[in-house]
Design a protein around this motif. Structure first.
Motif, short mmCIF file in Angstrom:
data_model
loop_
_atom_site.label_atom_id
_atom_site.label_comp_id
_atom_site.label_asym_id
_atom_site.label_seq_id
_atom_site.Cartn_x
_atom_site.Cartn_y
_atom_site.Cartn_z
N ALA A 37 0.75 -1.42 0.05
CA ALA A 37 0.08 -0.02 0.00
C ALA A 37 0.96 1.15 -0.05
O ALA A 37 0.73 2.11 -0.72
CB ALA A 37 -0.73 -0.05 1.19
N ALA A 38 1.86 1.14 0.83
CA ALA A 38 2.63 2.55 0.94
C ALA A 38 3.63 2.59 -0.61
O ALA A 38 3.90 3.64 -1.01
CB ALA A 38 3.79 2.41 2.08
N ALA A 39 3.79 1.58 -1.04
CA ALA A 39 4.67 1.52 -2.18
C ALA A 39 3.66 2.09 -3.42
O ALA A 39 4.03 2.95 -4.30
CB ALA A 39 5.35 0.30 -2.61
N LEU A 40 2.62 1.72 -3.48
CA LEU A 40 1.48 2.17 -4.54
C LEU A 40 1.31 3.61 -4.30
O LEU A 40 1.17 4.30 -5.51
CB LEU A 40 0.07 1.50 -4.25
CG LEU A 40 0.34 -0.23 -4.61
CD1 LEU A 40 -1.00 -0.78 -4.60
CD2 LEU A 40 0.87 -0.27 -6.27
N ALA A 41 0.97 3.86 -3.02
CA ALA A 41 1.03 5.53 -3.11
C ALA A 41 2.24 6.25 -3.49
O ALA A 41 1.94 7.25 -3.88
CB ALA A 41 0.80 5.70 -1.38
N ARG A 42 3.48 5.81 -3.11
CA ARG A 42 4.58 6.40 -3.50
C ARG A 42 4.56 6.45 -5.23
O ARG A 42 5.19 7.38 -5.76
CB ARG A 42 5.74 5.96 -3.05
CG ARG A 42 6.26 6.14 -1.73
CD ARG A 42 7.68 5.70 -1.45
NE ARG A 42 7.94 4.37 -1.55
CZ ARG A 42 7.87 3.35 -0.91
NH1 ARG A 42 6.98 3.43 0.29
NH2 ARG A 42 8.14 2.12 -1.48
N ALA A 43 4.13 5.44 -5.63
CA ALA A 43 3.98 5.17 -7.38
C ALA A 43 3.17 6.19 -7.92
O ALA A 43 3.66 7.02 -8.90
CB ALA A 43 3.84 4.06 -7.53
N ALA A 44 2.10 6.48 -7.39
CA ALA A 44 1.06 7.45 -7.67
C ALA A 44 1.58 8.74 -7.49
O ALA A 44 1.27 9.76 -8.43
CB ALA A 44 -0.16 7.19 -6.81
N ALA A 45 2.38 9.19 -6.44
CA ALA A 45 2.86 10.30 -6.40
C ALA A 45 3.96 10.76 -7.39
O ALA A 45 4.78 11.76 -7.32
CB ALA A 45 3.32 10.67 -4.87
N GLY A 46 4.49 9.52 -7.95
CA GLY A 46 5.73 9.82 -8.96
C GLY A 46 7.02 9.60 -8.40
O GLY A 46 8.13 9.67 -8.98
N SER A 47 7.09 9.20 -7.17
CA SER A 47 8.42 8.93 -6.47
C SER A 47 9.14 7.59 -7.01
O SER A 47 10.16 7.31 -6.89
CB SER A 47 8.46 8.82 -4.96
OG SER A 47 7.57 8.04 -4.41
N ALA A 48 8.37 6.64 -7.76
CA ALA A 48 9.00 5.52 -8.08
C ALA A 48 9.88 5.52 -9.41
O ALA A 48 10.45 4.61 -9.64
CB ALA A 48 7.61 4.42 -8.54
#
Length: 156
Positions: free
Chosen positions: A89-100
């Motif tokens: 869940a935390a990684a998906l939120a980061r991905a949506a924010a563009g940090s991935a």
């Protein structure tokens, strides 16, 4: 504030209907005509993602789409019932924010074992929508997307 709620079986053929309903309600809410294609694409991507998650995990509950019209913005929430561990869940939120983008060759998906299609779908959504929020936990996920309405973008 007006709200429309759409529930549909997790079948790919229902995604088109969700896109059409979202575009019609967005138009009525005052979203700029030039942005309606972005609304359609973002909703289609979010709904396709939810359908895929339901199907891959054998979840029979419907996908939920809530369309919210208020004075300043038009919002869409696409919810699924696919559980995610906290790290995912935390990684998906980061991905949506563009940090991935800078997290290595495979991005977040490679780092934590998430399906790379999930990562790609969130990247598409975040590229289309300026105001997007992704949350997920053991009870499912939610993508919130918002666009300004004509009343907030009109010149005085």
């Amino acid at each position: 504030m007006a709200t429309v709620e759409l529930l549909f079986s997790a079948l790919p053929e229902h995604v088109r209907t969700a896109r059409l309903v979202a575009a019609a309600v967005a138009r009525r809410a005052g979203v700029d005509e030039a942005v309606l294609d972005e609304v359609r694409l973002a909703v289609g991507e979010a709904c396709s993602r939810a359908v895929g998650l339901h199907n891959s995990q054998g979840i029979s509950s419907p996908v939920r789409v809530v369309l919210i019209e208020d004075e300043k913005k038009f919002s869409i929430e696409v919810a699924d019932d696919a559980p995610r561990p906290a790290a995912v869940a935390a990684a998906l939120a980061r991905a949506a924010a563009g940090s991935a983008k800078g997290s290595g060759p495979g991005g977040v998906a490679e780092d934590i074992g998430v399906d790379s299609d999930d990562d790609m779908g969130l990247a598409v959504i975040s590229g289309l929508v300026d105001d997007v929020e992704v949350t997920a936990d053991e009870s499912g996920g939610l993508i919130r997307m918002s666009w300004p309405t004509a009343s907030t973008t009109a010149l005085p």
